[in-house]
Scaffold this motif. Structure first.
Motif, PDB file in Angstrom:
ATOM      1  N   ALA A  25       7.360 -93.260  42.930  1.00 13.53           N
ATOM      2  CA  ALA A  25       6.678 -92.943  41.479  1.00 13.53           C
ATOM      3  C   ALA A  25       5.582 -91.859  41.906  1.00 13.53           C
ATOM      4  CB  ALA A  25       6.197 -94.308  40.986  1.00 13.53           C
ATOM      5  N   ALA A  26       5.085 -91.675  42.847  1.00 10.53           N
ATOM      6  CA  ALA A  26       3.969 -90.887  42.975  1.00 10.53           C
ATOM      7  C   ALA A  26       3.884 -90.294  44.523  1.00 10.53           C
ATOM      8  CB  ALA A  26       2.725 -91.457  42.701  1.00 10.53           C
ATOM      9  N   PRO A  27       3.339 -89.422  44.996  1.00 10.29           N
ATOM     10  CA  PRO A  27       3.321 -88.876  46.474  1.00 10.29           C
ATOM     11  C   PRO A  27       2.854 -90.039  47.423  1.00 10.29           C
ATOM     12  CG  PRO A  27       2.555 -87.148  45.025  1.00 10.29           C
ATOM     13  CD  PRO A  27       2.625 -88.530  44.084  1.00 10.29           C
ATOM     14  N   ALA A  28       3.215 -90.170  48.591  1.00  8.33           N
ATOM     15  CA  ALA A  28       2.821 -91.011  49.344  1.00  8.33           C
ATOM     16  C   ALA A  28       2.764 -90.615  50.800  1.00  8.33           C
ATOM     17  CB  ALA A  28       3.670 -92.571  49.513  1.00  8.33           C
ATOM     18  N   ALA A  29       1.808 -91.123  51.694  1.00  4.00           N
ATOM     19  CA  ALA A  29       1.694 -90.620  53.258  1.00  4.00           C
ATOM     20  C   ALA A  29       1.760 -91.944  54.064  1.00  4.00           C
ATOM     21  CB  ALA A  29       0.308 -89.874  53.259  1.00  4.00           C
ATOM     22  N   MET A  30       2.485 -91.892  54.834  1.00  4.76           N
ATOM     23  CA  MET A  30       2.763 -93.139  55.762  1.00  4.76           C
ATOM     24  C   MET A  30       1.963 -92.664  57.199  1.00  4.76           C
ATOM     25  SD  MET A  30       4.624 -95.345  54.324  1.00  4.76           S
ATOM     26  CE  MET A  30       3.899 -94.752  52.753  1.00  4.76           C
ATOM     27  N   LEU A  31       0.594 -93.070  57.360  1.00  2.00           N
ATOM     28  CA  LEU A  31      -0.149 -92.729  58.536  1.00  2.00           C
ATOM     29  C   LEU A  31       0.086 -93.527  59.637  1.00  2.00           C
ATOM     30  CD1 LEU A  31      -2.106 -90.776  59.779  1.00  2.00           C
ATOM     31  CD2 LEU A  31      -3.697 -92.094  58.598  1.00  2.00           C
ATOM     32  N   ILE A  32       0.823 -93.391  60.662  1.00  2.32           N
ATOM     33  CA  ILE A  32       1.303 -94.144  61.766  1.00  2.32           C
ATOM     34  C   ILE A  32       0.364 -93.839  62.938  1.00  2.32           C
ATOM     35  CG2 ILE A  32       3.198 -94.765  63.352  1.00  2.32           C
ATOM     36  CD1 ILE A  32       5.130 -94.278  60.995  1.00  2.32           C
ATOM     37  N   LEU A  33      -0.326 -94.637  63.392  1.00  4.90           N
ATOM     38  CA  LEU A  33      -1.215 -94.486  64.599  1.00  4.90           C
ATOM     39  C   LEU A  33      -0.302 -94.888  65.737  1.00  4.90           C
ATOM     40  CD1 LEU A  33      -4.525 -95.968  62.838  1.00  4.90           C
ATOM     41  CD2 LEU A  33      -3.693 -93.651  62.863  1.00  4.90           C
ATOM     42  N   ARG A  36       1.983 -97.355  40.614  1.00  2.45           N
ATOM     43  CA  ARG A  36       2.555 -95.918  40.127  1.00  2.45           C
ATOM     44  C   ARG A  36       1.565 -94.936  40.652  1.00  2.45           C
ATOM     45  NH1 ARG A  36       7.488 -96.536  38.082  1.00  2.45           N
ATOM     46  NH2 ARG A  36       7.766 -94.534  37.568  1.00  2.45           N
ATOM     47  N   GLN A  37       0.736 -95.293  41.773  1.00  6.09           N
ATOM     48  CA  GLN A  37      -0.153 -94.163  42.023  1.00  6.09           C
ATOM     49  C   GLN A  37      -0.066 -93.821  43.566  1.00  6.09           C
ATOM     50  OE1 GLN A  37      -3.040 -93.625  40.085  1.00  6.09           O
ATOM     51  NE2 GLN A  37      -1.976 -94.659  38.543  1.00  6.09           N
ATOM     52  N   PRO A  38      -0.579 -92.410  43.587  1.00 10.36           N
ATOM     53  CA  PRO A  38      -0.315 -92.107  45.166  1.00 10.36           C
ATOM     54  C   PRO A  38      -0.974 -93.000  46.130  1.00 10.36           C
ATOM     55  CG  PRO A  38      -1.446 -90.265  43.493  1.00 10.36           C
ATOM     56  CD  PRO A  38      -1.350 -91.497  42.781  1.00 10.36           C
ATOM     57  N   MET A  39      -0.208 -93.006  47.253  1.00 12.02           N
ATOM     58  CA  MET A  39      -0.806 -94.151  48.228  1.00 12.02           C
ATOM     59  C   MET A  39      -0.573 -93.657  49.669  1.00 12.02           C
ATOM     60  SD  MET A  39       1.046 -98.009  49.010  1.00 12.02           S
ATOM     61  CE  MET A  39      -0.150 -98.829  47.816  1.00 12.02           C
ATOM     62  N   LEU A  40      -1.710 -93.913  50.258  1.00  8.81           N
ATOM     63  CA  LEU A  40      -1.844 -93.993  51.876  1.00  8.81           C
ATOM     64  C   LEU A  40      -1.671 -95.216  52.344  1.00  8.81           C
ATOM     65  CD1 LEU A  40      -2.829 -92.255  54.454  1.00  8.81           C
ATOM     66  CD2 LEU A  40      -4.950 -93.106  53.910  1.00  8.81           C
ATOM     67  N   LEU A  97      -4.903 -82.847  60.541  1.00 12.24           N
ATOM     68  CA  LEU A  97      -4.790 -84.105  59.604  1.00 12.24           C
ATOM     69  C   LEU A  97      -5.248 -84.150  58.394  1.00 12.24           C
ATOM     70  CD1 LEU A  97      -4.045 -87.171  59.538  1.00 12.24           C
ATOM     71  CD2 LEU A  97      -6.421 -87.615  60.402  1.00 12.24           C
ATOM     72  N   ALA A  98      -6.317 -83.342  58.043  1.00  9.31           N
ATOM     73  CA  ALA A  98      -6.866 -83.219  56.777  1.00  9.31           C
ATOM     74  C   ALA A  98      -5.817 -82.382  55.879  1.00  9.31           C
ATOM     75  CB  ALA A  98      -8.030 -82.774  56.654  1.00  9.31           C
ATOM     76  N   ALA A  99      -5.037 -81.237  56.526  1.00  9.66           N
ATOM     77  CA  ALA A  99      -4.034 -80.396  55.865  1.00  9.66           C
ATOM     78  C   ALA A  99      -2.792 -81.192  55.589  1.00  9.66           C
ATOM     79  CB  ALA A  99      -3.830 -79.120  56.796  1.00  9.66           C
ATOM     80  N   ALA A 100      -2.469 -82.188  56.426  1.00 13.55           N
ATOM     81  CA  ALA A 100      -1.339 -82.876  56.274  1.00 13.55           C
ATOM     82  C   ALA A 100      -1.198 -83.790  55.120  1.00 13.55           C
ATOM     83  CB  ALA A 100      -1.067 -83.712  57.714  1.00 13.55           C
ATOM     84  N   PHE A 103      -0.024 -85.330  49.433  1.00  8.64           N
ATOM     85  CA  PHE A 103      -0.375 -86.006  48.337  1.00  8.64           C
ATOM     86  C   PHE A 103      -0.194 -84.615  47.155  1.00  8.64           C
ATOM     87  CE2 PHE A 103      -3.340 -88.844  50.631  1.00  8.64           C
ATOM     88  CZ  PHE A 103      -2.652 -90.195  50.251  1.00  8.64           C
ATOM     89  N   ASN A 104       0.138 -83.701  47.403  1.00  5.90           N
ATOM     90  CA  ASN A 104       0.648 -82.657  46.550  1.00  5.90           C
ATOM     91  C   ASN A 104       1.982 -82.337  46.522  1.00  5.90           C
ATOM     92  OD1 ASN A 104      -2.215 -81.229  45.288  1.00  5.90           O
ATOM     93  ND2 ASN A 104      -2.741 -81.909  47.253  1.00  5.90           N
ATOM     94  N   THR A 105       2.853 -82.960  47.381  1.00  7.04           N
ATOM     95  CA  THR A 105       4.128 -82.864  47.027  1.00  7.04           C
ATOM     96  C   THR A 105       4.744 -84.078  46.838  1.00  7.04           C
ATOM     97  OG1 THR A 105       4.166 -83.181  49.502  1.00  7.04           O
ATOM     98  CG2 THR A 105       4.103 -81.112  48.522  1.00  7.04           C
ATOM     99  N   PRO A 106       5.939 -84.175  46.130  1.00  8.35           N
ATOM    100  CA  PRO A 106       6.927 -85.276  45.656  1.00  8.35           C
ATOM    101  C   PRO A 106       7.203 -86.051  46.958  1.00  8.35           C
ATOM    102  CG  PRO A 106       7.523 -83.374  44.472  1.00  8.35           C
ATOM    103  CD  PRO A 106       6.725 -82.921  45.426  1.00  8.35           C
ATOM    104  N   GLY A 107       7.434 -87.367  46.853  1.00 11.24           N
ATOM    105  CA  GLY A 107       8.129 -88.325  47.911  1.00 11.24           C
ATOM    106  C   GLY A 107       6.874 -88.484  48.920  1.00 11.24           C
ATOM    107  N   THR A 108       7.618 -88.969  50.228  1.00  6.97           N
ATOM    108  CA  THR A 108       6.850 -89.628  51.301  1.00  6.97           C
ATOM    109  C   THR A 108       6.725 -88.505  52.213  1.00  6.97           C
ATOM    110  OG1 THR A 108       7.479 -91.729  50.419  1.00  6.97           O
ATOM    111  CG2 THR A 108       6.665 -91.766  52.752  1.00  6.97           C
TER     112      THR A 108
END
Length: 589
Positions: A490-498, A464-468, A548-551, A556-561
């Motif tokens: 449960a926490a903000p998440a970022a899916m970084l697809i290369l 239940r932690q923010p996840m990259l 990328l840094a801004a994204a 990580f500061n908005t709910p969802g993925t």
């Protein structure tokens, strides 16, 4: 009779699993598995031992969701699937857990004996389906009034005891006869349950297996040949480790003046980072080869070049693992120390005390050119200098995959979990990213590209932690179904697809480029914006480092993925890696 008995069997089984530590149950849709599903729903409402239910329509993804839950929670997770190929779809996750030890309990519904191997619909032979990839298996009979519930309980307890001792998956195959729906006979139910009334009233498992009691960590638990009675040149290699060992490893490294080479999965920081690159430097490799003692903590190392160096080192070699499974693909003569996961810190601290005691009676460290301290400082400083040169060769104006991983730690918040996909992604993280401050998760048993979104979802649902999540485009395409699991988090998440348009890991293969494209890289020409929209996920496509840094900040500061797609030219990452290795190999001292 059949309806009532079938549901009592299923409820007894699920109840016992909850008593044995199961807190999460993952469920795929199916009719034959109805008794297990309804029993799980009932258990989720238990006042003392409720379980959390997770659903997914894709059994392969469901297996990996359970794997992630077990990986993060270090506790058994049950998976309920119906009969037929639904069971077979769990095989990839079972294979991974068999190699890395996560405890999965596969509960497969099955057709009864008379419907197997006779042309009945959705019926396959499920016994032994997982072969040697499971720790234990239990092929139950169809629920029968002639077999007491106490026998069911002891059989289940025995299988779970095997798992508790050895880890990995177990398979419990549950054949059920119809009907599954209708009113149950309350009088008959009371009669069937009566012989184990005491168990129902207790909160304990039917059989209580007591493992070996742990004794204090003493000198006898260490191999007799070392620690030495004088300082020696030491390398600590940190592989996949339990979380929270950084302080203990650092104390040992300080006592030994050791060079620390840490895998991304270790939670440890390398003293000479970028070793997968600088090991191609002839002088640095020669200096590292002066090592007299190698202590490898855990296994499943990402770096191919580190593995090659370990294969040829003449140093005395310790391998510390949490079970007796061999983790040395080069079959070196090693001192293997098996340490329970719960006691790694105690064991490392005991070794540190032994080292300090042994070295205090020696002449100690000197400033001579050949002393371990000077050797360590010289090697570390030169390795860092070479990596600074390598970093300077990365264009800051180009958002390449190499530059991305080099800058990634500076873009992350303090508290975030990281899940890294296989193939090129984790190799570039191994070279460029200093991730010792973050919990890092990966599937490095079979190192497959399947189920990565699902496994990461399981980790986040447990912690239940923010996840990259960082993975390549082919890996993402392989598990698109499991993006459905990220619609609620449960926490903000970022899916970084290369996205480098195919399998970039194959760019360095010595095959004809046209053959590489057609049969290895397999370019697809696909983007992920519409995929994100399909699953109602936010989407961003940064084109430079600041974007990328801004994204990431926004994610990580908005709910969802948020799906963050970084598009790079096909073949670029492989070309840069080849050039960097060539530059290292061409360096003089």
């Amino acid at each position: 009779m059949s309806l009532t008995l079938t549901h009592i069997w299923a409820e007894t089984l699920i109840d016992e699993l909850s008593r044995l530590g199961v807190k999460h149950i993952c469920i795929a849709p199916g009719s034959r598995s109805t008794p297990l599903t309804l029993a799980a729903v009932k258990q989720s409402q238990h006042p003392q031992r409720p379980v959390t239910l997770h659903c997914h329509f894709d059994e392969r993804g469901l297996g990996y969701l359970a794997l992630g839950l077990a990986k993060a929670g270090q506790a058994p997770v049950a998976v309920i699937v119906t009969s037929g190929t639904a069971v077979a779809n769990c095989l990839p996750a079972v294979v991974e857990s068999g190699l890395t030890g996560e405890p999965l309990i596969i509960l497969s519904a099955d057709r009864p004996f008379e419907l197997v191997d006779c042309g009945a619909n959705q019926a396959i032979v499920q016994r032994d389906l997982f072969s040697s990839h499971v720790t234990a298996q239990l092929d139950l009979p169809t629920p029968d009034a002639g077999m007491p519930l106490s026998a069911l309980l002891t059989k289940v307890d025995q299988v779970l005891a095997h798992q508790a001792a050895r880890g990995g998956s177990v398979h419990i195959n549950c054949p059920f006869r119809e009907p599954f729906y209708g009113e149950r006979d309350a009088a008959l139910e009371a009669e069937i349950r009566a012989p184990i009334a005491n168990w129902y009233q207790s909160q304990q498992s039917y059989t209580r297996h007591h493992g070996r009691f742990s004794t204090p960590i003493e000198r006898d638990s260490l191999p007799p040949s070392l620690p030495p009675d004088r300082p020696v040149k030491t390398v600590i290699v940190a592989g996949a480790l339990p979380h929270g060992l950084s302080a203990s490893v650092n104390r040992l490294a300080t006592a030994l003046n050791a060079v620390v080479l840490a895998d991304p999965q270790s939670g440890i920081t390398s003293t000479a980072p970028g070793y997968d690159l600088w090991l191609n430097h002839p002088n640095l490799q020669a200096q590292l080869s002066q090592a007299q003692w190698v202590i490898q903590l855990g296994g499943r190392l990402v770096s191919k070049r580190l593995g090659q160096w370990l294969a040829q080192t003449s140093a005395q070699y310790w391998l510390v693992t949490d079970n007796a499974q061999p983790l040395d693909p080069h079959h070196r003569a090693v001192e293997q120390c098996v340490v329970d996961k719960r006691h790694w810190s105690l064991w490392l601290d005991a070794l540190t005390d032994q080292v300090r005691a042994a070295c205090s009676t020696s002449e100690g460290l000197t400033s001579s050119a050949d002393s371990p301290l000077v050797w360590q400082q010289t090697l570390t400083n030169e390795a860092r200098a070479q990596m600074e040169k390598a970093t300077d060769r990365l264009s800051p104006s180009l958002l390449s995959e190499h530059r991305l991983f080099q800058q990634l730690p500076t873009m992350l918040p303090e508290h975030v979990d990281i899940f890294i996909g296989n193939s090129l992604a984790i190799r570039l993280a191994d070279i460029w990213s200093q991730l010792g401050a973050y919990p890092v998760f990966a599937n490095r048993g079979a190192s497959g590209i399947d189920g990565l979104f699902a496994c990461a979802a399981g980790v986040q649902r447990c912690r239940r932690q923010p996840m990259l999540v960082v993975l390549g485009d082919t890996s993402a395409l392989y598990d698109l179904n499991s993006l459905a699991l990220w619609r609620e988090t449960a926490a903000p998440a970022a899916m970084l697809i290369l996205n480098n348009n195919g399998g970039g890991i194959f760019d360095s293969l010595p095959v004809d480029p046209q053959l590489c494209d057609a049969y290895y890289r397999m370019p697809h020409g696909l983007r992920f914006e519409q995929v994100a929209a399909q699953f109602s996920l936010n989407y961003q496509q940064p084109t430079c480092e600041s974007d990328l840094a801004a994204a990431l900040v926004q994610a990580f500061n908005t709910p969802g993925t948020d799906v963050i797609e970084v598009v790079t030219p096909a073949g670029e990452a492989g070309k840069i890696l080849t050039e960097q290795l060539a530059n290292m190999a061409a360096q003089e001292g």
